[in-house]
Design an enzyme around this catalytic site. Sequence first.
Site, PDB file in Angstrom:
ATOM      1  N   LYS A 110       0.808  -1.231   0.000  1.00  0.00           N
ATOM      2  CA  LYS A 110       0.000   0.000   0.000  1.00  0.00           C
ATOM      3  C   LYS A 110       0.842   1.282   0.000  1.00  0.00           C
ATOM      4  O   LYS A 110       0.400   2.301  -0.531  1.00  0.00           O
ATOM      5  CB  LYS A 110      -0.946   0.022   1.214  1.00  0.00           C
ATOM      6  CG  LYS A 110      -2.170  -0.853   1.026  1.00  0.00           C
ATOM      7  CD  LYS A 110      -3.141  -0.666   2.181  1.00  0.00           C
ATOM      8  CE  LYS A 110      -4.461  -1.333   1.899  1.00  0.00           C
ATOM      9  NZ  LYS A 110      -5.467  -1.086   2.924  1.00  0.00           N
ATOM     10  N   ASP A 133     -10.089   3.714   1.502  1.00  0.00           N
ATOM     11  CA  ASP A 133     -10.320   3.074   2.810  1.00  0.00           C
ATOM     12  C   ASP A 133     -11.002   4.026   3.799  1.00  0.00           C
ATOM     13  O   ASP A 133     -11.931   3.634   4.502  1.00  0.00           O
ATOM     14  CB  ASP A 133      -8.992   2.616   3.432  1.00  0.00           C
ATOM     15  CG  ASP A 133      -8.495   1.309   2.850  1.00  0.00           C
ATOM     16  OD1 ASP A 133      -9.318   0.510   2.373  1.00  0.00           O
ATOM     17  OD2 ASP A 133      -7.271   1.084   2.882  1.00  0.00           O
ATOM     18  N   GLY A 154      -5.126   3.018  17.880  1.00  0.00           N
ATOM     19  CA  GLY A 154      -4.221   2.547  16.837  1.00  0.00           C
ATOM     20  C   GLY A 154      -3.719   3.693  15.988  1.00  0.00           C
ATOM     21  O   GLY A 154      -4.356   4.761  15.919  1.00  0.00           O
ATOM     22  N   GLY A 157      -1.750   2.870  12.791  1.00  0.00           N
ATOM     23  CA  GLY A 157      -1.136   2.264  11.619  1.00  0.00           C
ATOM     24  C   GLY A 157      -1.765   2.842  10.348  1.00  0.00           C
ATOM     25  O   GLY A 157      -2.371   3.920  10.365  1.00  0.00           O
ATOM     26  N   ALA A 197      -4.399   1.872   8.559  1.00  0.00           N
ATOM     27  CA  ALA A 197      -5.865   2.019   8.577  1.00  0.00           C
ATOM     28  C   ALA A 197      -6.262   3.236   9.406  1.00  0.00           C
ATOM     29  O   ALA A 197      -7.180   3.976   9.044  1.00  0.00           O
ATOM     30  CB  ALA A 197      -6.498   0.755   9.140  1.00  0.00           C
ATOM     31  N   GLY A 237     -15.999  -4.452  10.589  1.00  0.00           N
ATOM     32  CA  GLY A 237     -15.249  -3.931   9.441  1.00  0.00           C
ATOM     33  C   GLY A 237     -15.811  -4.304   8.078  1.00  0.00           C
ATOM     34  O   GLY A 237     -15.256  -3.894   7.053  1.00  0.00           O
TER      35      GLY A 237
HETATM   36  P1  NAP Z   1      -0.805  -1.674  10.728  1.00  0.00           P
HETATM   37  O1  NAP Z   1      -0.449  -0.537   9.849  1.00  0.00           O
HETATM   38  O2  NAP Z   1       0.150  -2.802  10.909  1.00  0.00           O
HETATM   39  O3  NAP Z   1      -1.159  -1.041  12.195  1.00  0.00           O
HETATM   40  C1  NAP Z   1      -1.428  -1.895  13.285  1.00  0.00           C
HETATM   41  C2  NAP Z   1      -1.848  -1.067  14.505  1.00  0.00           C
HETATM   42  O4  NAP Z   1      -2.198  -1.973  15.556  1.00  0.00           O
HETATM   43  C3  NAP Z   1      -0.751  -0.175  15.073  1.00  0.00           C
HETATM   44  O5  NAP Z   1      -1.332   0.954  15.666  1.00  0.00           O
HETATM   45  C4  NAP Z   1      -0.112  -1.077  16.135  1.00  0.00           C
HETATM   46  O6  NAP Z   1       0.506  -0.342  17.167  1.00  0.00           O
HETATM   47  C5  NAP Z   1      -1.346  -1.762  16.691  1.00  0.00           C
HETATM   48  N1  NAP Z   1      -1.043  -3.054  17.284  1.00  0.00           N
HETATM   49  C6  NAP Z   1      -0.786  -4.216  16.635  1.00  0.00           C
HETATM   50  N2  NAP Z   1      -0.590  -5.202  17.528  1.00  0.00           N
HETATM   51  C7  NAP Z   1      -0.730  -4.658  18.771  1.00  0.00           C
HETATM   52  C8  NAP Z   1      -0.640  -5.158  20.083  1.00  0.00           C
HETATM   53  N3  NAP Z   1      -0.370  -6.451  20.336  1.00  0.00           N
HETATM   54  N4  NAP Z   1      -0.844  -4.304  21.122  1.00  0.00           N
HETATM   55  C9  NAP Z   1      -1.118  -3.012  20.910  1.00  0.00           C
HETATM   56  N5  NAP Z   1      -1.217  -2.457  19.662  1.00  0.00           N
HETATM   57  C10 NAP Z   1      -1.014  -3.279  18.603  1.00  0.00           C
HETATM   58  O7  NAP Z   1      -2.159  -2.363  10.259  1.00  0.00           O
HETATM   59  P2  NAP Z   1      -3.393  -1.665   9.489  1.00  0.00           P
HETATM   60  O8  NAP Z   1      -3.219  -1.847   8.026  1.00  0.00           O
HETATM   61  O9  NAP Z   1      -3.574  -0.322  10.054  1.00  0.00           O
HETATM   62  O10 NAP Z   1      -4.605  -2.638   9.921  1.00  0.00           O
HETATM   63  C11 NAP Z   1      -5.090  -2.620  11.252  1.00  0.00           C
HETATM   64  C12 NAP Z   1      -6.371  -3.450  11.356  1.00  0.00           C
HETATM   65  O11 NAP Z   1      -7.377  -2.885  10.529  1.00  0.00           O
HETATM   66  C13 NAP Z   1      -6.207  -4.901  10.908  1.00  0.00           C
HETATM   67  O12 NAP Z   1      -6.946  -5.719  11.782  1.00  0.00           O
HETATM   68  C14 NAP Z   1      -6.820  -4.911   9.524  1.00  0.00           C
HETATM   69  O13 NAP Z   1      -7.356  -6.177   9.182  1.00  0.00           O
HETATM   70  C15 NAP Z   1      -7.929  -3.882   9.696  1.00  0.00           C
HETATM   71  N6  NAP Z   1      -8.323  -3.263   8.405  1.00  0.00           N
HETATM   72  C16 NAP Z   1      -9.620  -3.417   8.003  1.00  0.00           C
HETATM   73  C17 NAP Z   1     -10.021  -2.847   6.820  1.00  0.00           C
HETATM   74  C18 NAP Z   1     -11.457  -3.023   6.376  1.00  0.00           C
HETATM   75  O14 NAP Z   1     -11.745  -2.771   5.195  1.00  0.00           O
HETATM   76  N7  NAP Z   1     -12.352  -3.376   7.262  1.00  0.00           N
HETATM   77  C19 NAP Z   1      -9.130  -2.108   6.029  1.00  0.00           C
HETATM   78  C20 NAP Z   1      -7.813  -1.957   6.483  1.00  0.00           C
HETATM   79  C21 NAP Z   1      -7.414  -2.552   7.694  1.00  0.00           C
HETATM   80  P3  NAP Z   1       2.050   0.182  17.047  1.00  0.00           P
HETATM   81  O15 NAP Z   1       1.984   1.464  16.253  1.00  0.00           O
HETATM   82  O16 NAP Z   1       2.463   0.365  18.447  1.00  0.00           O
HETATM   83  O17 NAP Z   1       2.802  -0.897  16.335  1.00  0.00           O
END
Ligand code: NAP
Length: 285
Positions: free
Chosen positions: A66, A102, A127, A129, A131, A247
């Site tokens: 991405k 998104d 969060g 990240g 998303a 989601g």
């Molecule tokens: P990402 O960029 O990897 O970000 C992950 C986030 O989760 C970060 O803020 C990370 O914190 C936090 N995190 C992960 N593990 C953790 C833990 N054990 N304890 C505390 N914080 C934790 O991922 P992303 O792309 O943003 O995706 C995040 C979620 O959104 C996923 O579940 C994904 O499936 C979902 N999503 C859904 C859609 C949809 O269409 N519904 C679209 C996109 C994403 P740090 O910054 O501290 O690492």
Amino acid sequence: MNKLFGVLGNPISHSMSPDMHNDAFKQLEMNCHYHAFRVQKDELKQFVDALRVINISGFNVTIPHKVSIMDFLDEIDEEAKMIGAINTVVNSEGRLIGYNTDGRGFLYSLLQVTTNPLVEASVLVLGAGGAARAVVTAVVDHGVKKLTIANRTTENAVKIKENYEEYKKNAGGNIEVVTMAEVEGMISTFDIIINTTSIGMSPNIDAIPIPLENIKQSVILCDLIYNPLKTKWLQLGEEKGATILNGVGMFVMQGALAFEKWTGIMPNIDNMEKVVLNKLGGKSC
Ligand code: NAP
């Protein structure tokens, strides 16, 4: 004319996008096909070059491409630049243009369950990240009373706030960042709480991103996760009387908005949702 679309990612075999888009093409009797392409990180440039050669009409981009895809496109839409990630690419007469649907996908699904105006809401985003960047941009752009970001790594939340404020020339003054420890004491003040972390996602389905003991009864709890369809956190919130949103709506809407960018046609959202729920084996919430 036969047109080709697709999604680039790795892993990609579990993607629901091919079923969702191919069903929409079928419903609209469009002679188009959407294919899942497994692309390794170091193959991305070569792959995009190949897609140009075959004149692909458009494609989605998912994990892990991405952000890196931005280096291989001809133009990037302003909203996607601000989010710092692309999920949709349109081939406009040979020029590959990157977008991010998104954030608005999430916003539109949220607006379907809100009863009070979003501009009057205090919103918490858990969060920071990729998303979260999309969600914060879309929600603050729409307008909210206040948006608070809390994340395990607070610096990542600060980056989102600073980035938004720099981009909008300080117009994002209603964003605040707090630590996870601080936010637990503030939980009763939020009208909407959005989990953008992966905490609670399969297989770690018993984990929750924040305790819900002191939430407002009228709160809307949103979880971007759709596997499981109802995370433990959403289940606990529902038991306390909260309105819950998973989601699926965001996933379907980001796809529908991409489809519209490629074809100029907004597909039938209900049909798309049915296809996705069928793949996930359940009912939405
Ligand atoms: P990402 O960029 O990897 O970000 C992950 C986030 O989760 C970060 O803020 C990370 O914190 C936090 N995190 C992960 N593990 C953790 C833990 N054990 N304890 C505390 N914080 C934790 O991922 P992303 O792309 O943003 O995706 C995040 C979620 O959104 C996923 O579940 C994904 O499936 C979902 N999503 C859904 C859609 C949809 O269409 N519904 C679209 C996109 C994403 P740090 O910054 O501290 O690492």
